[in-house]
Design a protein around this motif. Structure first.
Motif, PDB file in Angstrom:
ATOM      1  N   LEU A 105     -29.503 -22.642 -48.446  1.00 16.04           N
ATOM      2  CA  LEU A 105     -29.238 -21.442 -47.635  1.00 16.04           C
ATOM      3  C   LEU A 105     -30.485 -20.910 -46.932  1.00 16.04           C
ATOM      4  O   LEU A 105     -30.723 -19.701 -46.860  1.00 16.04           O
ATOM      5  CB  LEU A 105     -28.579 -20.347 -48.481  1.00 16.04           C
ATOM      6  CG  LEU A 105     -27.270 -20.751 -49.177  1.00 16.04           C
ATOM      7  CD1 LEU A 105     -26.737 -19.613 -50.021  1.00 16.04           C
ATOM      8  CD2 LEU A 105     -26.231 -21.220 -48.172  1.00 16.04           C
ATOM      9  N   GLN A 106     -31.262 -21.835 -46.372  1.00 18.37           N
ATOM     10  CA  GLN A 106     -32.463 -21.465 -45.623  1.00 18.37           C
ATOM     11  C   GLN A 106     -32.111 -21.265 -44.149  1.00 18.37           C
ATOM     12  O   GLN A 106     -31.275 -21.973 -43.598  1.00 18.37           O
ATOM     13  CB  GLN A 106     -33.521 -22.569 -45.741  1.00 18.37           C
ATOM     14  CG  GLN A 106     -34.037 -22.781 -47.144  1.00 18.37           C
ATOM     15  CD  GLN A 106     -35.014 -23.938 -47.209  1.00 18.37           C
ATOM     16  OE1 GLN A 106     -35.741 -24.206 -46.257  1.00 18.37           O
ATOM     17  NE2 GLN A 106     -35.043 -24.633 -48.332  1.00 18.37           N
ATOM     18  N   ASP A 107     -32.795 -20.306 -43.512  1.00 15.44           N
ATOM     19  CA  ASP A 107     -32.646 -20.125 -42.075  1.00 15.44           C
ATOM     20  C   ASP A 107     -33.241 -21.327 -41.367  1.00 15.44           C
ATOM     21  O   ASP A 107     -34.234 -21.879 -41.845  1.00 15.44           O
ATOM     22  CB  ASP A 107     -33.363 -18.843 -41.620  1.00 15.44           C
ATOM     23  CG  ASP A 107     -32.578 -17.596 -42.004  1.00 15.44           C
ATOM     24  OD1 ASP A 107     -31.345 -17.662 -41.997  1.00 15.44           O
ATOM     25  OD2 ASP A 107     -33.215 -16.579 -42.318  1.00 15.44           O
ATOM     26  N   PRO A 108     -32.717 -21.783 -40.283  1.00 15.82           N
ATOM     27  CA  PRO A 108     -31.563 -21.290 -39.540  1.00 15.82           C
ATOM     28  C   PRO A 108     -30.245 -21.960 -39.962  1.00 15.82           C
ATOM     29  O   PRO A 108     -29.286 -21.957 -39.204  1.00 15.82           O
ATOM     30  CB  PRO A 108     -31.919 -21.661 -38.094  1.00 15.82           C
ATOM     31  CG  PRO A 108     -32.634 -22.965 -38.238  1.00 15.82           C
ATOM     32  CD  PRO A 108     -33.421 -22.843 -39.533  1.00 15.82           C
ATOM     33  N   TYR A 109     -30.197 -22.503 -41.165  1.00  9.71           N
ATOM     34  CA  TYR A 109     -29.032 -23.265 -41.621  1.00  9.71           C
ATOM     35  C   TYR A 109     -28.201 -22.513 -42.661  1.00  9.71           C
ATOM     36  O   TYR A 109     -27.332 -23.101 -43.304  1.00  9.71           O
ATOM     37  CB  TYR A 109     -29.486 -24.624 -42.169  1.00  9.71           C
ATOM     38  CG  TYR A 109     -30.247 -25.408 -41.137  1.00  9.71           C
ATOM     39  CD1 TYR A 109     -29.581 -26.046 -40.105  1.00  9.71           C
ATOM     40  CD2 TYR A 109     -31.638 -25.460 -41.167  1.00  9.71           C
ATOM     41  CE1 TYR A 109     -30.273 -26.740 -39.129  1.00  9.71           C
ATOM     42  CE2 TYR A 109     -32.340 -26.155 -40.198  1.00  9.71           C
ATOM     43  CZ  TYR A 109     -31.653 -26.791 -39.187  1.00  9.71           C
ATOM     44  OH  TYR A 109     -32.336 -27.475 -38.216  1.00  9.71           O
ATOM     45  N   LEU A 133     -25.886 -20.194 -42.282  1.00  8.49           N
ATOM     46  CA  LEU A 133     -24.471 -20.076 -41.923  1.00  8.49           C
ATOM     47  C   LEU A 133     -23.706 -21.356 -42.256  1.00  8.49           C
ATOM     48  O   LEU A 133     -22.674 -21.316 -42.926  1.00  8.49           O
ATOM     49  CB  LEU A 133     -24.324 -19.734 -40.437  1.00  8.49           C
ATOM     50  CG  LEU A 133     -22.901 -19.453 -39.955  1.00  8.49           C
ATOM     51  CD1 LEU A 133     -22.334 -18.226 -40.649  1.00  8.49           C
ATOM     52  CD2 LEU A 133     -22.893 -19.262 -38.454  1.00  8.49           C
ATOM     53  N   ILE A 134     -24.215 -22.497 -41.828  1.00 11.12           N
ATOM     54  CA  ILE A 134     -23.530 -23.755 -42.122  1.00 11.12           C
ATOM     55  C   ILE A 134     -23.604 -24.051 -43.613  1.00 11.12           C
ATOM     56  O   ILE A 134     -22.674 -24.636 -44.190  1.00 11.12           O
ATOM     57  CB  ILE A 134     -24.071 -24.926 -41.265  1.00 11.12           C
ATOM     58  CG1 ILE A 134     -23.115 -26.124 -41.321  1.00 11.12           C
ATOM     59  CG2 ILE A 134     -25.451 -25.349 -41.693  1.00 11.12           C
ATOM     60  CD1 ILE A 134     -21.777 -25.876 -40.693  1.00 11.12           C
ATOM     61  N   MET A 172     -20.618 -25.021 -46.016  1.00 10.65           N
ATOM     62  CA  MET A 172     -20.627 -26.235 -46.834  1.00 10.65           C
ATOM     63  C   MET A 172     -20.300 -25.914 -48.287  1.00 10.65           C
ATOM     64  O   MET A 172     -19.517 -26.629 -48.926  1.00 10.65           O
ATOM     65  CB  MET A 172     -21.979 -26.939 -46.704  1.00 10.65           C
ATOM     66  CG  MET A 172     -22.191 -27.554 -45.328  1.00 10.65           C
ATOM     67  SD  MET A 172     -23.902 -28.044 -44.970  1.00 10.65           S
ATOM     68  CE  MET A 172     -24.139 -29.366 -46.152  1.00 10.65           C
ATOM     69  N   TRP A 173     -20.884 -24.842 -48.810  1.00  9.32           N
ATOM     70  CA  TRP A 173     -20.585 -24.464 -50.194  1.00  9.32           C
ATOM     71  C   TRP A 173     -19.118 -24.067 -50.343  1.00  9.32           C
ATOM     72  O   TRP A 173     -18.460 -24.438 -51.328  1.00  9.32           O
ATOM     73  CB  TRP A 173     -21.511 -23.340 -50.669  1.00  9.32           C
ATOM     74  CG  TRP A 173     -22.847 -23.853 -51.111  1.00  9.32           C
ATOM     75  CD1 TRP A 173     -24.045 -23.675 -50.488  1.00  9.32           C
ATOM     76  CD2 TRP A 173     -23.105 -24.665 -52.268  1.00  9.32           C
ATOM     77  NE1 TRP A 173     -25.043 -24.317 -51.185  1.00  9.32           N
ATOM     78  CE2 TRP A 173     -24.495 -24.932 -52.281  1.00  9.32           C
ATOM     79  CE3 TRP A 173     -22.318 -25.184 -53.285  1.00  9.32           C
ATOM     80  CZ2 TRP A 173     -25.099 -25.695 -53.277  1.00  9.32           C
ATOM     81  CZ3 TRP A 173     -22.915 -25.953 -54.278  1.00  9.32           C
ATOM     82  CH2 TRP A 173     -24.277 -26.204 -54.266  1.00  9.32           C
ATOM     83  N   LEU A 174     -18.585 -23.319 -49.380  1.00  8.50           N
ATOM     84  CA  LEU A 174     -17.170 -22.951 -49.448  1.00  8.50           C
ATOM     85  C   LEU A 174     -16.288 -24.203 -49.416  1.00  8.50           C
ATOM     86  O   LEU A 174     -15.324 -24.313 -50.183  1.00  8.50           O
ATOM     87  CB  LEU A 174     -16.808 -22.005 -48.299  1.00  8.50           C
ATOM     88  CG  LEU A 174     -17.402 -20.597 -48.369  1.00  8.50           C
ATOM     89  CD1 LEU A 174     -17.137 -19.833 -47.073  1.00  8.50           C
ATOM     90  CD2 LEU A 174     -16.867 -19.832 -49.573  1.00  8.50           C
ATOM     91  N   ASN A 193     -24.572 -23.265 -34.738  1.00  4.35           N
ATOM     92  CA  ASN A 193     -25.096 -23.876 -33.512  1.00  4.35           C
ATOM     93  C   ASN A 193     -26.348 -24.715 -33.746  1.00  4.35           C
ATOM     94  O   ASN A 193     -26.950 -25.189 -32.792  1.00  4.35           O
ATOM     95  CB  ASN A 193     -25.428 -22.779 -32.482  1.00  4.35           C
ATOM     96  CG  ASN A 193     -24.189 -22.075 -31.997  1.00  4.35           C
ATOM     97  OD1 ASN A 193     -23.156 -22.703 -31.803  1.00  4.35           O
ATOM     98  ND2 ASN A 193     -24.261 -20.783 -31.843  1.00  4.35           N
ATOM     99  N   GLY A 194     -26.750 -24.881 -34.980  1.00  5.89           N
ATOM    100  CA  GLY A 194     -28.032 -25.550 -35.227  1.00  5.89           C
ATOM    101  C   GLY A 194     -27.936 -27.042 -35.499  1.00  5.89           C
ATOM    102  O   GLY A 194     -28.940 -27.680 -35.732  1.00  5.89           O
TER     103      GLY A 194
END
Length: 187
Positions: free
Chosen positions: A113-117, A119-120, A124-126, A185-186
């Protein structure tokens, strides 16, 4: 034409051929492994979440209204087939999603859960929680509820309730999961 469209396997093969024709026709030699992986991830994600929504929006609410003599048609034929595509859709969605994250080089950052990732990573965890639920809670309980494995009536009823509640949990989790997938978007 009815013979062609009556054969799901032929339609799927034709859809695959048409997709490849579009990919290579538009992009030529520019079709990458990652583009194909993203396409497969999206396809299997639609299969998985589409069936999740079918179960929760259509089948579960409708079953109490189905006359008793018609229920075996659903529980013995439709539900087992739908659950086959449901669980393999989940597995292949997760597999191709993980391949995408590894190919793009953000798997570690997303999972931690590091920025900028971030959100994705949440998505992924969900998705992993949801896929776990499919394979290790919903499917084992559905096998009991549908009579695929031996179980007494009380066990079947409890298994059906557990499968339904877990399926509803997956429906709940799918809403923010879909947001994270669409909004990232990353990658």
């Amino acid at each position: 034409m009815a013979k062609f469209f009556g054969n799901l396997h032929l339609v799927l093969v034709a859809g695959l051929v048409l997709s490849l024709a579009v990919m290579f026709g538009v992009h030529g030699d520019g079709v990458t492994a990652q583009a194909i992986t993203r396409w497969l991830h999206t396809f299997f994600g639609i299969v998985w979440i589409g069936l999740l929504y079918y179960f929760n929006f259509v089948q579960i609410p409708t079953m109490p209204k189905v006359p008793a003599e018609l229920k075996p048609g659903i529980s013995k034929h439709i539900a087992p087939s739908a659950l086959f595509f449901f669980r393999w859709g989940a597995a292949l969605t997760v597999l191709f999603g993980l391949i995408i994250a590894v190919q793009a080089g953000y798997a570690h950052q997303a999972f931690t859960l590091q920025d900028p990732y971030k959100l994705i990573g949440i998505g992924m965890w969900l998705a992993l929680i949801m896929a776990f639920n499919v394979w290790f809670i919903i499917w084992p309980n559905q096998k009991k509820a549908l009579g695929i494995v031996e179980a007494d009536d009380a066990t079947k009823a409890k298994a059906a309730t557990t499968a339904m509640m877990t399926s509803r949990l997956n429906t709940l989790l799918s809403i923010p999961m879909l947001y994270t997938m669409v909004s990232f978007n990353g990658g």
